[in-house]
Design a protein around this motif. Structure first.
Motif, PDB file in Angstrom:
ATOM      1  N   VAL A 182      42.576 -20.368  -9.037  1.00  0.00           N
ATOM      2  CA  VAL A 182      42.666 -19.473  -7.888  1.00  0.00           C
ATOM      3  C   VAL A 182      43.564 -18.286  -8.199  1.00  0.00           C
ATOM      4  CG1 VAL A 182      43.481 -19.258  -5.514  1.00  0.00           C
ATOM      5  CG2 VAL A 182      42.207 -21.298  -6.221  1.00  0.00           C
ATOM      6  N   LEU A 183      44.703 -18.566  -8.839  1.00  0.00           N
ATOM      7  CA  LEU A 183      45.642 -17.489  -9.145  1.00  0.00           C
ATOM      8  C   LEU A 183      45.058 -16.498 -10.142  1.00  0.00           C
ATOM      9  CD1 LEU A 183      48.917 -19.556  -9.363  1.00  0.00           C
ATOM     10  CD2 LEU A 183      48.322 -17.892  -7.620  1.00  0.00           C
ATOM     11  N   ARG A 184      44.330 -16.995 -11.141  1.00  0.00           N
ATOM     12  CA  ARG A 184      43.746 -16.089 -12.124  1.00  0.00           C
ATOM     13  C   ARG A 184      42.726 -15.186 -11.457  1.00  0.00           C
ATOM     14  NH1 ARG A 184      43.395 -15.200 -17.307  1.00  0.00           N
ATOM     15  NH2 ARG A 184      44.762 -16.906 -17.817  1.00  0.00           N
ATOM     16  N   ASN A 185      41.938 -15.737 -10.531  1.00  0.00           N
ATOM     17  CA  ASN A 185      40.970 -14.910  -9.821  1.00  0.00           C
ATOM     18  C   ASN A 185      41.665 -13.796  -9.060  1.00  0.00           C
ATOM     19  OD1 ASN A 185      38.765 -16.294 -10.728  1.00  0.00           O
ATOM     20  ND2 ASN A 185      38.690 -17.695  -8.967  1.00  0.00           N
ATOM     21  N   ARG A 186      42.781 -14.107  -8.419  1.00  0.00           N
ATOM     22  CA  ARG A 186      43.523 -13.095  -7.668  1.00  0.00           C
ATOM     23  C   ARG A 186      44.065 -12.013  -8.593  1.00  0.00           C
ATOM     24  NH1 ARG A 186      47.000 -16.709  -3.526  1.00  0.00           N
ATOM     25  NH2 ARG A 186      45.264 -17.506  -2.321  1.00  0.00           N
ATOM     26  N   LEU A 187      44.557 -12.448  -9.779  1.00  0.00           N
ATOM     27  CA  LEU A 187      45.121 -11.482 -10.705  1.00  0.00           C
ATOM     28  C   LEU A 187      44.050 -10.509 -11.168  1.00  0.00           C
ATOM     29  CD1 LEU A 187      47.944 -11.082 -11.897  1.00  0.00           C
ATOM     30  CD2 LEU A 187      47.171 -12.314 -13.929  1.00  0.00           C
ATOM     31  N   VAL A 188      42.860 -11.019 -11.455  1.00  0.00           N
ATOM     32  CA  VAL A 188      41.759 -10.152 -11.872  1.00  0.00           C
ATOM     33  C   VAL A 188      41.361  -9.223 -10.742  1.00  0.00           C
ATOM     34  CG1 VAL A 188      39.347 -10.097 -12.550  1.00  0.00           C
ATOM     35  CG2 VAL A 188      40.888 -11.763 -13.600  1.00  0.00           C
TER      36      VAL A 188
ATOM     37  N   THR B  54      50.056  -5.641 -14.014  1.00  0.00           N
ATOM     38  CA  THR B  54      49.589  -6.601 -13.018  1.00  0.00           C
ATOM     39  C   THR B  54      50.417  -7.882 -13.046  1.00  0.00           C
ATOM     40  OG1 THR B  54      47.363  -5.723 -13.323  1.00  0.00           O
ATOM     41  CG2 THR B  54      47.553  -7.807 -12.144  1.00  0.00           C
ATOM     42  N   VAL B  55      50.796  -8.320 -14.240  1.00  0.00           N
ATOM     43  CA  VAL B  55      51.635  -9.517 -14.366  1.00  0.00           C
ATOM     44  C   VAL B  55      53.008  -9.273 -13.736  1.00  0.00           C
ATOM     45  CG1 VAL B  55      52.823 -10.998 -16.025  1.00  0.00           C
ATOM     46  CG2 VAL B  55      50.430 -10.419 -16.384  1.00  0.00           C
ATOM     47  N   VAL B  56      53.533  -8.064 -13.875  1.00  0.00           N
ATOM     48  CA  VAL B  56      54.818  -7.727 -13.242  1.00  0.00           C
ATOM     49  C   VAL B  56      54.700  -7.859 -11.731  1.00  0.00           C
ATOM     50  CG1 VAL B  56      56.489  -5.890 -12.817  1.00  0.00           C
ATOM     51  CG2 VAL B  56      55.584  -6.235 -15.116  1.00  0.00           C
ATOM     52  N   ASP B  57      53.603  -7.373 -11.159  1.00  0.00           N
ATOM     53  CA  ASP B  57      53.387  -7.527  -9.722  1.00  0.00           C
ATOM     54  C   ASP B  57      53.302  -9.000  -9.336  1.00  0.00           C
ATOM     55  OD1 ASP B  57      53.453  -4.864  -9.244  1.00  0.00           O
ATOM     56  OD2 ASP B  57      51.311  -4.623  -8.837  1.00  0.00           O
ATOM     57  N   PHE B  58      52.657  -9.798 -10.191  1.00  0.00           N
ATOM     58  CA  PHE B  58      52.548 -11.242  -9.957  1.00  0.00           C
ATOM     59  C   PHE B  58      53.940 -11.864  -9.916  1.00  0.00           C
ATOM     60  CE2 PHE B  58      50.783 -15.388 -12.029  1.00  0.00           C
ATOM     61  CZ  PHE B  58      50.926 -16.069 -10.836  1.00  0.00           C
ATOM     62  N   ALA B  59      54.788 -11.504 -10.877  1.00  0.00           N
ATOM     63  CA  ALA B  59      56.159 -12.031 -10.911  1.00  0.00           C
ATOM     64  C   ALA B  59      56.948 -11.588  -9.680  1.00  0.00           C
ATOM     65  CB  ALA B  59      56.868 -11.577 -12.182  1.00  0.00           C
ATOM     66  N   SER B  60      56.739 -10.343  -9.245  1.00  0.00           N
ATOM     67  CA  SER B  60      57.444  -9.844  -8.052  1.00  0.00           C
ATOM     68  C   SER B  60      57.024 -10.623  -6.818  1.00  0.00           C
ATOM     69  CB  SER B  60      57.147  -8.349  -7.863  1.00  0.00           C
ATOM     70  OG  SER B  60      57.647  -7.593  -8.937  1.00  0.00           O
ATOM     71  N   THR B  61      55.749 -10.998  -6.760  1.00  0.00           N
ATOM     72  CA  THR B  61      55.261 -11.779  -5.630  1.00  0.00           C
ATOM     73  C   THR B  61      55.913 -13.157  -5.597  1.00  0.00           C
ATOM     74  OG1 THR B  61      53.137 -10.626  -5.642  1.00  0.00           O
ATOM     75  CG2 THR B  61      53.201 -12.765  -4.558  1.00  0.00           C
TER      76      THR B  61
END
Length: 399
Positions: A46-52, A136-143
């Motif tokens: 689920v998380l990978r789909n959101r990242l894409v 995008t990974v930075v945004d993921f970490a911020s979330t």
């Protein structure tokens, strides 16, 4: 990535001292494992789909680019992939989640990663696609960091970042460098309008230019000044202007405005950090760009208006123009700066500034607001996001 056995974050989060040697996939994998420890319902699939999806966002959503409005609450059981078995390992998970050492380590790691993210995302010899993935990974970490921040006040304080900026100053205004200390609060993972909780590249570069050459932005230290900052966010520009004018022989009034309640709260905190309550000329006020106040008397209008990174939707340029129209003194000067992006949803957005001011009809005395000068500031290493190519400064006045 083995998620069959719970392991402590201290064993799999990569050392930040070697961050530049890790790819977006390396850091992404560690973040997935971190999610699996603290929020097992968030499956990697689920998380990978959101990242894409964040790389190809819906065109129907107005988004600042700093926090996504597309992010929804986690699926409730629609995906049968689980991070860990729910039986014997559940006790191990509970122990890990309640371990104060592990949680403190995680918060410090996430905070350190975000602090170093500019250099990592924009590292030399990194291809454009990889750079975008890192962003995008930075945004993921911020979330993830923002999600931790809602658990209690002590953890929230640990998630916040204190940033200190030092800018060389024009010696006729200050014999010392201008230092601004700011609290960058975690972004909300659900509210994309909270982007003002952090300081962005365009604001930092404008702050430096303002301190180096105050008069080019309308600052003088020998006559009364009324200054307005639109979309003040963390208040960097207002605070820098106030410190530049600390020795002014005439009255100074600075209005730092924003709209989001959390942003205003953090803005007041930053004002208190930089000034005592008795000597500040900075006043925090709420201002809705769509409904700016009407000021009838020119003497109550603003001599200087500053606005950094306030345009991330075509409608924003029109709103900002309407604000300037009613708030800027006839002889005043307004400076707007925004990042120029060559790809993504914000590509070409800078053109809306010229369109907004070019379409305005003449006002009182036959004058109208126009862009009288533009200047591009080059991106600097360690400042701004990976997708920001250059920063354009617009100076606007009545002509």
């Amino acid at each position: 990535m083995d998620l069959t056995t719970p392991t402590p974050p201290t064993s799999f989060l990569p050392p930040l001292s070697r961050l530049l040697s890790y790819s977006s996939r390396d850091i992404e994998a560690s973040l997935f494992r971190l999610q699996a420890v603290y929020w097992p319902a968030n499956s990697p699939a689920v998380l990978r789909n959101r990242l894409v999806q964040r790389l190809v966002p819906s065109a129907s959503v107005v988004d600042s680019g700093y926090a996504s409005a597309n992010e929804e609450e986690d699926d409730d059981g629609d995906d049968d992939t689980t991070a860990f078995p729910r039986h014997s390992d559940q006790d191990v998970l509970e122990i890990l989640r309640s371990d104060p050492f592990e949680k403190t380590y995680v918060l410090k790691w996430l905070t350190g990663f975000v602090c170093r993210s500019d250099d990592w995302a924009s590292a030399e010899n990194v291809e454009e696609e990889e750079s975008e993935l890192r962003f995008t990974v930075v945004d993921f970490a911020s979330t993830i960091l923002a999600r931790f921040s809602g658990q209690d006040e002590e953890e929230e304080a640990a998630c916040e970042l204190t940033r200190c900026f030092t800018f060389p100053a024009d010696s006729s205004f200050s014999t010392q460098d201008i230092t601004v200390e700011l609290n960058d609060a975690p972004l909300s993972s659900t509210d994309h309008t909270s982007v003002g909780l952090q300081s962005w590249g365009s604001c930092i570069l404008l702050g430096r230019a303002l301190c180096a050459n105050p008069t080019s932005f309308g600052l003088v230290n020998d006559k009364p000044l009324r200054i307005l900052e639109l979309g003040a966010g963390t208040g960097l520009l207002s605070i820098a202007a106030a410190k530049l004018l600390a020795t002014s022989s005439s009255p100074v009034y600075i209005s730092a405005t924003d709209y989001h309640p959390d942003v205003l709260t953090n803005l007041r905190r930053n004002i208190r950090t930089n000034f005592s309550s008795s000597d500040t000329v900075v006043h925090v006020e709420a201002l809705d760009w769509e409904r700016p106040p009407t000021i009838a008397d020119d003497k109550d209008k603003y001599d200087i208006i500053l606005a950094a990174d306030v345009i991330y939707s075509p409608s924003h340029a029109r709103w900002i123009r309407n604000c300037i129209e009613v708030l800027l003194h006839p002889h005043g000067i307004c400076t707007v700066i925004m990042a120029i992006r060559q790809t993504g949803r914000h590509e070409g957005l800078y053109k809306t500034v010229d369109e907004a001011f070019g379409s305005q009809s003449a006002g009182k005395g036959g004058k109208r607001l126009r862009v009288v000068k533009t200047e591009d500031l080059e991106k600097e290493r360690g400042i701004g996001r990976a997708d920001e190519a250059v920063y354009r400064v617009f100076q606007v006045g009545l002509t």
